[in-house]
Design a protein around this motif. Structure first.
Motif, mmCIF file in Angstrom:
data_model
loop_
_atom_site.group_PDB
_atom_site.id
_atom_site.type_symbol
_atom_site.label_atom_id
_atom_site.label_comp_id
_atom_site.label_asym_id
_atom_site.label_seq_id
_atom_site.Cartn_x
_atom_site.Cartn_y
_atom_site.Cartn_z
ATOM 1 N N UNK A 68 102.734 -4.201 109.394
ATOM 2 C CA UNK A 68 102.508 -3.019 110.221
ATOM 3 C C UNK A 68 103.543 -1.947 109.909
ATOM 4 N N UNK A 69 104.796 -2.363 109.714
ATOM 5 C CA UNK A 69 105.866 -1.407 109.424
ATOM 6 C C UNK A 69 105.628 -0.692 108.097
ATOM 7 N N UNK A 199 94.738 -6.688 116.064
ATOM 8 C CA UNK A 199 94.750 -7.329 114.740
ATOM 9 C C UNK A 199 94.584 -8.834 114.877
ATOM 10 N N UNK A 200 95.285 -9.433 115.832
ATOM 11 C CA UNK A 200 95.196 -10.878 116.032
ATOM 12 C C UNK A 200 93.820 -11.279 116.552
ATOM 13 N N UNK A 201 93.230 -10.469 117.414
ATOM 14 C CA UNK A 201 91.925 -10.784 117.999
ATOM 15 C C UNK A 201 90.818 -10.755 116.958
ATOM 16 N N UNK A 202 90.879 -9.796 116.014
ATOM 17 C CA UNK A 202 89.857 -9.674 114.982
ATOM 18 C C UNK A 202 90.199 -10.472 113.722
ATOM 19 N N UNK A 203 91.369 -11.082 113.707
ATOM 20 C CA UNK A 203 91.766 -11.819 112.518
ATOM 21 C C UNK A 203 92.079 -10.914 111.350
ATOM 22 N N UNK A 204 92.478 -9.667 111.646
ATOM 23 C CA UNK A 204 92.801 -8.679 110.614
ATOM 24 C C UNK A 204 94.311 -8.650 110.426
ATOM 25 N N UNK A 205 94.751 -8.447 109.202
ATOM 26 C CA UNK A 205 96.189 -8.384 108.956
ATOM 27 C C UNK A 205 96.784 -7.147 109.605
ATOM 28 N N UNK A 206 98.041 -7.263 110.018
ATOM 29 C CA UNK A 206 98.697 -6.097 110.606
ATOM 30 C C UNK A 206 98.911 -5.006 109.561
ATOM 31 N N UNK A 209 95.799 -2.772 109.856
ATOM 32 C CA UNK A 209 95.914 -1.975 111.075
ATOM 33 C C UNK A 209 96.930 -0.852 110.873
ATOM 34 N N UNK A 210 98.037 -1.181 110.211
ATOM 35 C CA UNK A 210 99.063 -0.167 109.940
ATOM 36 C C UNK A 210 98.573 0.935 109.031
ATOM 37 N N UNK A 211 97.767 0.563 108.020
ATOM 38 C CA UNK A 211 97.268 1.542 107.049
ATOM 39 C C UNK A 211 96.189 2.451 107.630
ATOM 40 N N UNK A 212 95.526 2.013 108.679
ATOM 41 C CA UNK A 212 94.391 2.773 109.211
ATOM 42 C C UNK A 212 94.697 3.369 110.586
ATOM 43 N N UNK A 213 94.511 2.576 111.630
ATOM 44 C CA UNK A 213 94.629 3.085 113.000
ATOM 45 C C UNK A 213 96.006 3.671 113.277
ATOM 46 N N UNK A 317 88.962 -0.037 103.057
ATOM 47 C CA UNK A 317 89.737 -0.866 103.978
ATOM 48 C C UNK A 317 88.865 -1.353 105.138
ATOM 49 N N UNK A 318 88.021 -0.463 105.648
ATOM 50 C CA UNK A 318 87.133 -0.848 106.748
ATOM 51 C C UNK A 318 86.151 -1.928 106.295
ATOM 52 N N UNK A 319 85.663 -1.818 105.047
ATOM 53 C CA UNK A 319 84.731 -2.799 104.516
ATOM 54 C C UNK A 319 85.390 -4.178 104.410
ATOM 55 N N UNK A 320 86.695 -4.199 104.125
ATOM 56 C CA UNK A 320 87.409 -5.478 104.070
ATOM 57 C C UNK A 320 87.431 -6.136 105.445
ATOM 58 N N UNK A 321 87.571 -5.305 106.476
ATOM 59 C CA UNK A 321 87.600 -5.833 107.847
ATOM 60 C C UNK A 321 86.219 -6.366 108.230
#
Length: 323
Positions: A68-69, A199-206, A209-213, A317-321
């Motif tokens: 995330x950082x 991120x934890x709820x959707x199983x997505x890496x932080x 999440x850091x790169x997008x939202x 990135x969204x497609x990866x999610x």
């Protein structure tokens, strides 16, 4: 989950507002201290708009979320060039006349190359952090020197207009400076908490999440200030804010986060995210400096290409999610 989304929305809104008040208070305070408009613009405004990235990445590092950082810092650079500069150029082409900006463009590329070199071993250590922060201090010293020399530069004229548009007393400026800083920390903690939960709820890496939202959210101050700048016909101010923010993100934001806690770096950060960031910087350098005697100018077509690149990268990135 609903609470986490509310935390992100509230955190982003408060982050943008507090960052604006922090920069405004710092700028006026620096004016009362006798700093030149160019110096205030390059150091306070240019770097100050990256305060959200700095606080968010520092808190993420403290809480053990290195992805995330780092994603916030690199994602903000990509967002600033692709979305912010792209959108500004589409609305109104940017003519680059400032000698200072044409010096900052290759400087930004150089520090991004330094960052890429440090990623090769898959880790950002405290030694890497020390080097980044040392380079940052050197650039800050260069900026102060540029500001004290007070060269006749088109960028300085735009900073004079911008700083003069926020008249206030020293007491009020100091008040907003303190309030803005406190709320920056509170809103950043709220944003990081919500982002990690989602991120934890959707199983997505932080990292994603850091790169997008988070990156889009922390880049909102640059977007807002750039849109205001072109409305006032201060086109180079918009570019100056993005370049200053890019230098701050690559050096200080990453340096502080890695200094707090060494960052383990996934391979895709280097081969995907860093490559996109470096490529956009090279393109911006070519557009800003100009080739074959052409004065630097970012026109609507070039702005559209930057926007399309950003949209393609974010879409990937969204497609990866989703997959």
């Amino acid at each position: 989950m609903l609470l986490a989304w509310l935390a992100i929305v509230a955190g982003l809104a408060l982050l943008v507002w507090s960052a604006d008040k922090f920069v405004e208070g710092a700028s006026v305070t620096a004016k009362y201290a006798g700093m030149s408009p160019l110096l205030i613009g390059m150091v306070i405004i240019g770097f100050g708009t990256s305060a959200p990235e700095m606080v968010v990445s520092a808190i993420a590092s403290l809480q053990g979320n290195p992805g995330l950082a780092l994603g916030n810092a690199y994602g903000s650079n990509i967002t600033n060039i692709g979305l912010v500069i792209g959108l500004v150029a589409v609305i109104s082409p940017i003519r680059v006349q400032s000698r200072i900006l044409t010096k900052e463009l290759p400087l930004l590329l150089a520090v991004i190359l330094l960052g890429g070199f440090q990623l090769l071993d898959g880790e950002l250590s405290r030694l890497d952090a020390f080097i980044l922060l040392l380079v940052f201090l050197g650039i800050m010293g260069w900026s102060i020197l540029q500001g004290r020399q007070k060269p006749a530069d088109s960028l300085e004229a735009e900073y004079v207009k911008e700083i003069g548009s926020h008249p206030m007393s020293l007491t009020r400026a100091l008040t907003w400076l303190v309030i803005g800083l406190v709320l920056l920390v509170i809103s950043s903690r709220l944003l990081v908490w919500g982002a990690v939960i989602i991120a934890q709820s959707f199983g997505v890496s932080d990292l994603i999440i850091g790169l997008t939202v988070v990156a889009i959210g922390t880049s909102l101050p640059e977007l807002a200030s750039s849109l205001v700048a072109i409305k006032k016909n201060e086109h180079e101010l918009a570019l100056g804010n993005v370049l200053g923010s890019g230098l701050f993100n690559t050096l200080a934001v990453v340096g502080i986060a890695a200094g707090i806690h060494p960052l383990a770096v996934d391979p895709e950060v280097l081969y995907r995210d860093w490559v996109v960031m470096a490529a956009l910087t090279v393109v911006l350098l070519i557009m800003g400096i100009g080739l074959r005697g052409r004065q630097g100018r970012i026109n609507r077509v070039e702005g559209g290409l930057l926007l399309l690149t950003y949209a393609g990268y974010t879409g990937y990135l969204v497609s990866l999610v989703l997959s």
